[in-house]
Write a protein that holds these residues in place. Structure first.
Motif: not given
Lengths: 295, 252, 366
Positions: A219, A221-222, A225, A229, A246, A249-250, A253, A264-265, A268, A271-272
């Protein structure tokens, strides 16, 4: 500090009343706090299920993103891209993590080097994921002069290693010494004993640990980034930017478009569900064919 | 067939603790030899030195000569090579919990890279028959885990596993101490049958057991071999006062 | 005894009618007559020297393989050191430009102006510290109260589902928290909570309109929810590790439940609880995506929690991809380096505390 009031009830009724009152107040506070915690929890899951399920459709799984303004579109390429990035990350991170765990459990019991490795792994576990992304950027992207899925995989792999190492070590520690002695007593070399007896006996726990590490980075994202990319199109080339769920979604959103919020929803929820499903599947698969010991 | 074991001036240490003092004895081939003595007397350490298992404990070392047949186990071979010649049965049954009964017996061969399936089948059957376990498990060989059978069966499985590599020496470290009386009797029965083909060294704290199964008995006390003689002599006419005290129950 | 028993394959003759389950009768008689066992007919003779024996004796001792395997494991273990060293060195080398340009002033300057190339990290440090501390302040009492509830008050049938739910909280990806924050939490803070907080707490200067919902307060709330499972699960572990006799000793003196918890449990577990709080703090300091999505991303130092803020992690996430110019990139990487060092120190302290507690209790349990 305050010692227990040991006077009998008859002598000091006031103290007893106060003590009992405090006790009830604390109990009440604990109950209310728990309810207070459960509220956002249920809110998050409920809202996610409601929004995600109402936004999902088949196109989400089969289409790539469409330009702003056009209706429809999906995240098929991001789902696939996440799979590719995570696959490579697991391939890189899990063997190294297991190897380090084996070293700690089978070769370095009670040595200062083992303690140092263990401590470093614990500390590495707490390094923020964005820093991993920066490091992978500086190591790979800056050198190659372009974003790449591989850089993202490396960042995620590094994040998996400490978790895998520590669970492998802990699970190997639960294998009884007598079982190892049985193998060594048969003249089986140590490397073979470790692989076919220790690791095999501990394998259910180790697999669970690997899945936890996987779920944790799946999950993220950071770290992606400025490594993987993201990409609006199909791409499986690990040397090029790759879409990831992820990331998508970022981006969606934070966009101003309702259609993208909907996606995005949906993303999410997917993803889960994908994370939980892959964890469950691997555990079922791993438990099959393992003979159950008695006792 | 078994080989004899000659031990000369064997000393052992666990860290700073000197646990064996100048032990010398000759264990004849194809007989059962029992080692008795109070707990902590060094008898377990002694058998672990015979297949260099003591080296798996950190800080343990041994010094002296152990000749197994014509091989000096501390000079002419690696621990792995020695252990392939010497089977070992431990105090508590320790089957591999994730392996089937079949794989447990075949493990000494399979994990050493032996691949011939037909030979493996034969070896597994022969070893389980030798260990008097075949009839009880032959229908579940590959279905049941080695840990799913009873404790007594597990110990016989461990004996079968040790026999499958066709060892020359069989070391047994209190093999029946964790078992019930019926299982113990079966194990003793087994030792009785096997000793004509293997050199068996059995550690026990149970003097009746030593008397029942072994031709020769050694008595250990505080890391020293006090007396080593035919079993009948040890139990009827010991030459050392300390041995007499021990077997008549005056201490330990 | 040494008669050559060369029996050709197959080595499994039918067993004589010996009963394997027979219990040895009258053992003493056998002992007296050991020699009769020579050449016992019961035994199933092995093949000598069997195929098995020859195979095993020809087999190498595997010393090379053992050495190679051990070195491979050592390499894996050492790679953990290598990774940490690599991260530090590459971050240091890529932030050289900024380090040379600003020196230590970088951490005490409040301007962040990419256009004129003037960079100072103070607003981000302020934002990171403030949001994390607020999050810890909100999460710790709740986490401790929940732990106490689960351990001592909760009926048995509720224990498993509630602890499962709180663990699930830890499995939700950061971006999903962010998404929920943007579309659920932010509107609540803007429309419902905002006016109330301003009315009653506006005088403190902490809650002053205008409030767009996207602000420091929202970030702290999101962080509190995210670090809650870390604190509650670890503090529950350390509380559970307190030996039962400690609780019983206090109860036996006639203490109420709260007194038992305070004296018997919390006091014994306090170092571990502090460790869990610091671990939660470490997580909050480095948390990126969810914070970036709700904090407003504005580099300023304001007392007002309804004003937008910025953190070390979120400025990297938000600006790195679009940063132009080497100095700008270098300044962002220096921020990453600072974040790395701070979280390492915080985590090291927390680990040492948790270890100390677990070890002490393990020691006193015996």
């Amino acid at each position: 500090m305050d010692a227990l009031p040991l006077r009998s009830r008859g002598v000091s009724n006031f103290v007893t009343v106060r003590r009992n009152l405090t006790n009830h107040v604390v109990t009440g506070v604990a109950i209310i706090s728990t309810i207070l915690v459960l509220v956002p929890l249920v809110a998050i899951f409920g809202y996610l299920l409601y929004k995600g399920a109402s936004s999902l459709n088949l196109a989400f799984f089969t289409h790539v993103p469409v330009p702003v303004g056009e209706p429809g579109g999906g995240m098929a390429n991001a789902i696939a891209g996440s799979g590719v990035i995570l696959g490579l990350a697991s391939l890189l991170g899990i063997p190294v993590g297991i190897g380090a765990g084996v070293y700690l459990a089978e070769y370095a019991r009670g040595t200062w080097l083992g303690a140092a490795v263990r401590f470093t792994a614990d500390v590495l576990n707490g390094v923020p994921s964005i820093v991993m992304g920066l490091a992978a950027y500086a190591l790979i992207v800056a050198r190659q002069q372009h974003f790449s899925g591989m850089a993202g995989s490396v960042a995620l792999a590094i994040m998996m290693i400490p978790t895998v190492t520590r669970t492998t070590e802990e699970m190997l520690a639960t294998v009884p010494k007598s079982v190892r002695e049985a193998a060594l007593g048969l003249g089986i070399p140590k490397w073979r004993t470790v692989l076919s007896v220790s690791l095999r006996t501990a394998s259910p726990g180790i697999i669970t640990g690997c899945m936890l590490a996987f779920a944790r980075v799946a999950g993220e994202t950071a770290p992606l980034l400025f490594t993987a990319f993201g990409n609006q199109f199909w791409s499986f080339d690990l040397n090029q930017p790759i879409a990831a769920l992820p990331l998508q979604i970022y981006v969606y959103a934070l966009s101003p478009y309702d259609e993208w919020h909907r996606l995005a929803w949906a993303g999410a929820l997917v993803l889960i569900v994908l994370i939980m499903a892959s964890v469950t599947l691997v555990r079922i698969f791993a438990n099959r064919g393992v003979l159950k010991g008695g006792n | 067939m078994g080989v004899d074991i000659r031990v000369e001036n064997l000393n052992a240490w666990y860290g700073p603790v000197h646990t064996l003092h100048d032990v010398s004895l000759h264990i004849p081939a194809n007989h059962a030899t029992a080692l008795i003595g109070p707990s902590g007397c060094g008898k377990s350490t002694f058998v672990r030195c015979l297949n260099r298992m003591h080296e798996t404990s950190p800080g343990a070392r041994a010094d002296g000569t152990v000749l197994m047949g014509d091989i000096d186990i501390y000079k002419d071979a690696t621990p792995v090579e020695i252990r392939r010649r010497v089977g070992m049965v431990f105090q508590r049954p320790n089957p591999f919990p994730t392996m089937s009964i079949y794989d447990n017996v075949a493990s000494g061969l399979k994990l050493n890279g032996f691949r011939k399936k037909r030979v493996l089948d034969e070896v597994v059957e022969r070893s389980l028959k030798q260990a008097a376990l075949w009839d009880e498990v032959k229908d579940d060989l590959k279905k049941k885990s080695g840990a799913s059978i009873s404790g007594g069966q597990q110990q016989r499985l461990c004996i079968a596993r040790a026999l499958a590599v066709d060892p020359e020496v069989l070391l047994m470290d209190e093999p029946a101490s964790a078992l019930d009386p019926v299982s113990t009797a079966k194990i003793e029965d087994l030792i009785f049958k096997l000793k004509s083909q293997y050199t068996i060294v059995i550690v026990t704290h149970n003097m009746q057991q030593a008397a029942r199964v072994a031709e020769n008995t050694g008595f250990f006390l505080m890391g020293k071999l006090v007396e080593f003689a035919p079993t009948t002599k040890i139990f009827t006419n010991p030459s050392d006062k300390r041995t007499e005290d021990y077997i008549t129950g005056r201490f330990g | 005894m040494n008669e050559p028993k060369i029996i050709p394959l197959p080595p499994v003759p039918e067993e004589p009618p010996s009963a394997p389950h027979r219990i040895t009768p009258s053992p003493m008689i056998k002992t007296m007559l050991p020699q009769t066992e020579m050449g016992s007919p019961v035994a199933v003779a092995p093949v000598t020297p069997s195929a098995v024996r020859m195979f095993l004796q020809a087999k190498s001792s595997g010393r090379m393989a053992d050495g190679a395997f051990a070195s491979l494991m050592v390499v894996c273990a050492l790679s953990i050191f290598a990774i940490v060293i690599l991260i530090v060195s590459v971050l240091v080398s890529h932030s050289q430009l900024s380090i040379k340009a600003f020196g230590w002033h970088f951490f005490s300057t409040r301007t962040w102006d990419p256009v004129s190339g003037d960079f100072g990290a103070l607003p981000f440090i302020y934002g990171t510290v403030l949001s994390s501390l607020l999050a810890v302040l909100m999460a710790v009492p709740l986490a401790l109260a929940t732990s106490i509830f689960l351990l001592d008050i909760c009926p048995k049938f509720l224990q498993a589902p509630i602890s499962f739910l709180t663990e699930l909280l830890a499995a939700i990806p950061s971006v999903v928290y962010g998404l929920w924050g943007v579309f659920v939490l932010v509107p609540i803070i803007r429309d419902q909570a905002g006016p109330v907080l301003e009315k009653y707490l506006g005088w403190t200067g902490l809650f002053v309109e205008p409030n767009f919902g996207v602000n420091m307060f929202a970030a702290s709330v999101i962080l509190a929810i995210m670090i809650f499972p870390v604190i509650s699960s670890i503090s529950r572990d350390v509380m559970r590790a307190v030996p039962v006799h400690q609780r019983e000793a206090v109860l036996a003196l006639g203490a109420t439940r709260w007194e038992m918890l305070r004296i018997g449990v919390l006091r014994n577990a306090r170092m571990g609880i502090i460790g869990s709080v610091i671990l939660g703090l470490g997580r909050a300091l480095g948390e990126t995506i969810a914070v970036t999505m709700v904090i407003g991303n504005h580099a300023a130092i304001m007392k007002n929690l309804f004003a937008p803020g910025y953190t070390l992690a979120s400025v990297i996430a938000n600006e790195f991809s679009e940063a132009t110019g080497d100095l700008y990139l270098s300044a962002l990487i220096e921020i990453g380096l600072a974040l790395f060092l701070v979280t390492i120190i915080v985590n090291a302290i927390a680990r040492l505390l948790v270890w100390a507690v677990v070890r002490d209790n393990a020691g006193s349990a015996h």
